[in-house]
Every structure is written in C-alpha cells, then in structure tokens.
Enzyme design. Sequence first.
Site: not given
Ligand code: GLC
Ligand code: CA
Length: 572
Positions: A35, A37, A39, A43, A112, A213, A267, A343-344
Amino acid sequence: MQIFKYERGKEDTVLNKAWWKEAVVYQIYPRSFMDSNGDGIGDLNGITEKLEYLKELGIDVIWLSPVYQSPNDDNGYDISDYQAIMEEFGTMEDYDRMLARAHELGIKIMMDLVVNHTSDEHAWFVESRKSVDNPYRDFYIWRKGKDGKEPNNWGSCFSGSAWKYDPQTDMYFLHLFSKKQPDLNWDNPKVRDRVFEMMNWWCEKGIDGFRMDVISLISKPEGLPDGIPGETGYADSGCANGPHVHEYLKEMNRKVLSHYDLITVGEASGVTLEEAKKYANADGSELNMVFQFEHTGGGPEADNHYGKWDSHKMPLPVWKKILSRWQTGLEGKAWNSLFLSNHDQPRSVAWFGNDSEQYREISAKMLGTCLHMMQGTPYVYQGEELGMTNIYFDKLEDYRDIESINYFKEFTESGLMTPEHMMKCLMLRSRDNARTPMQWDDTASAGFTTGTPWIKVGPDYETVNAKNEMADPDSVYNYYKKLIHLRKEKDIMVYGTYELLDPEDEALYVYTRTLGDQKLLVMCNFTKEEQEYTVPETFAGADVLISNYPQSGAAAGARKLRAYEAVVLETK
Ligand code: GLC
Ligand code: CA
C-alpha cells in the site's frame, strides 16, 4: 521461437525452446502486496515501489491478479470496465508507469483475463438486463424459469443456485460464481469480438501475456441440462471443457495471441490430461499451458459432498502419482505449469508441508525444491518465497472472502456442519489464508501499510518478513532465490525428462531428470521423521546441486534423509 536440437537419452527428440518455458512467474495479489498511500489497500504504486525486490529475487514475469475497475464483490474478479483501473489501485498512468518500470528491469507483466463473466455493473450487463430486445441481451445467458423455479439445478461455485431472478424481464441470468458475476455468452460472436478487441488493446499497450480466469468454463453444454445434485441440492454445471471451448480459444489465438510474443496460461479447473493436450498443445494453436488442480484437492477419502471444505489430505503416493502423470503425460506434447499456491489456495507450507515453528522453514524449502526441479514453468505466489503461513482466523468477522463467508452461512444454516467444524475447515482451506498482507518488515502492519490493512496481518510478521529473510543467508527467501537462479543456468531443470522412482514410498518423493547424458536426482522427505534411502549407483560421485541442509560425504549408497530434507544430486 528458436528450435534447438537435443540428444536426450535413447531418443533423439527435438525440443521446442521458448522463453516462457525458462521463465519463473511471480503472482501478485495487488490488494495485499503493498500500500503506497496509507488507505490500507495495496495499489499499483506500491507494486512499482517493490519491483526491485522482485528483480533481486530473480523472477521473470509477474502475473498480476485483476487491477481493472470493479465493485469488488470478488476482489476484482468481477470487472465493470476492462479498460480502466480500479480506483483503489490507482490510475491508468500509474499502471503505465509500473509497466514501463517493470520492462526497464527486464520483468514482464502477465494480466489476469477474467472473461467467463463480468460484473453486473459492467455496461454490457446494465444494457442486457433492460429488455429482451436490447442489443446486449445475448451478451449474457438468460432463461425463463421452470415451474416457478430456476431454469436448472446448477449450483454456483460460491454456494446457492447459479441463477438469479431479474424482475425487470421476468427471467433468470446465469452466474457460475457470485450473483454479481453474470456469465458471458461465448456462443455470441459479438461477445467474442468485443473480448478480443479488448485483449488487443492491452497487447498494443505492451503487456506480455494473459492468465485466463476459469477459461475452461466459457463454453456451456448444449441445452444447459440438469446435473446430478449433491448434498446441497445443487449440481455441478458440467461446463468444464464445454463443447466449443477449443474452437473459441483457437479463434482467440488467431485473432489476438498469435500476433504477439506472449506467455499464456489458462486456469482450467476440471481439466483432464487429454484436454490439457489440446489447451496447451505444442503446436501453439491455443495456450502455452494450463493450471490443473488435481494435486491441490483432498485425498481419496475426502468427503466430496462438501467440495473443498474437507480436512483430509492426500497420501503421498497418490499425490506423486498425480503430479507424475502430468509430468510424463504432457512431455513433448504440451507444457506444464508448476504451482503449490495461489490466491485461491491455503498457504502451501501449511497444506503440503509443516508450518509449525520448528519445521516451517525447512519444509517450505523442501516444497520449493520438489516443485522447481520439475518440468514446467514454476509460479511463486507472493509470500511463498518467505514461507508465509495460514492465518488461522478464529472469528468469521475476520474473513473477507465471499466464498468463505457464503459457504459458512450455507453449511451452518442448513445444519450440514456445525459452526465449530466449519471454522476449522476455513482455517485449513479459506482463500483468505493466502490473502493477508505481504510481510515486508517488522514494523506495524508488517510494513504493508501505514494505515489499517483491509484484512488482518499474520501474527508472525515480526520474524517472517522480507527484510529479515533477505539478510539471513539461510532463509526461505534466499533458498528460493537460489532455486530461481539455478533454473537460469541449468537447461536440465527446464527441459530434462522426468521419471518417478519408488512410487509407493509413503514418505519420500524421489525423481530424476535427464537431458542427454546428464542426470539430476531429486530426493524430498515429506515427513518429520528420518528416512532411509539408497541412492542409485548412477549417482556415485555426483555433486550436490542444492539442499536445505548442509551436506557432506559420498553421494551414492545408503543415506538418511532428515526431517523435510531435500537434496538434489547432479551427475558430473
Ligand atoms: C478464479 C479465480 C478466483 C475467482 C473465480 C471467479 O477461480 O482465481 O479468485 O473467484 O475465478 O472469477
Ligand atoms: Ca492504497
């Protein structure tokens, strides 16, 4: 693409060399990275500030999770404008500056691409829902209800039905994810054209690739038939690898991808080996590679009724078999992506290794070794290089993830699980485990923000942080750095063929890589107990390429592998 000729073992095979096969990708989840700034939200300027850190780590490509304009129902995976930046993340000028600086440092940016669905606030959907004869109506999937209910029994990936009723036209629209993520209708050529147009716009800007995605879900089965309902009453949509997915990706390849030198990864949940050979065909007609998820799931005794919300882990022989099937199955025909976290997923050291204080570092290094020595393009998820662990929130209020919160409600309200049990499942599996702020140093909020972070910081940040680890030659960070650099020097790590040894061993994962007359032996102990192993004769006198323990003594013959020990031997 350059073509090199290689003498490999017995066969004489031609390897297609490509920069994206030799690259290491680093995934940034912008909301939690840095981050700039105060908040509390990561970013673009924060990312720009930290590019040198990534340069130092040695990665080649950044996969940037979505930074587009979005109402944030699913943290940016619900996009309301593909050609604008999310206000919280900055401006298009900030983006351009980040891209330019990354390129100066020799780092590529992979965007992405979330085009299975948009946000319900996207202009296309706003139009589409207005009337049945709106020009954008067919951009989405609208159906009449059946006997006063949803058009079919498909469940959303985020719990509940995959359909939402819209009173405006007395019809339902399909959303495989949240209600705010209506699915695009890929059978409509206008949709495809608009998506390709947008992709070309980003390519013209100079980006270097796309992570696509849930791309395996874009083509829906003919007639949208009911599926077999599970415990929750809803069925899987059966959209994975739908009837026209390869046709649409080939069209995308012709109209966009083939005009640029890109790295592309799809993915592809539900992808089979046979399907992957089409998505990631070496002929280059679709994508470079896919993410498959077989190795991230629960074990054979996992309770499939509850999807991922299960605590059973896979026995090592099963896990080895899956990864080995992908290694040898795609050999020479397609290309693998290699990952243990994103991230999942929960943090890899927590799920696959051991995140106790005693074994966190050693097992994180072992997992890194096991993965980076395989054939494919490795992906490092932010914080993995520090051995960051799960967050283990014990209050629902601490969670931010829509999937975790929705399922908690559905399972506990319907009585399928007790709240106590579901909290445990979240600790093991919730996506928020991977979404806590990147731990930069030991100052307040781990140096991520000067404000209040949007999600709590991991409690171990005073020890587990980038600053500490960069200064410590024995840290997970410095080990990853070494792994990443080795790949640059060693063709065998990239192109060597893979062979699994001792498939039934329940504690050790041992495999070889071979390129010409050169060989690597990768030995990984997945337990905290010492294990005996007899090193094959071929490796007598071999050198230690890398290890997470100090090594001494002869390479071949009987040896003991200590807790989570990883050793890679290289023939001379
Ligand atoms: C993919 C992403 C996930 C998202 C889902 C819907 O699996 O990695 O984070 O919630 O698609 O876009
Ligand atoms: Ca920020």
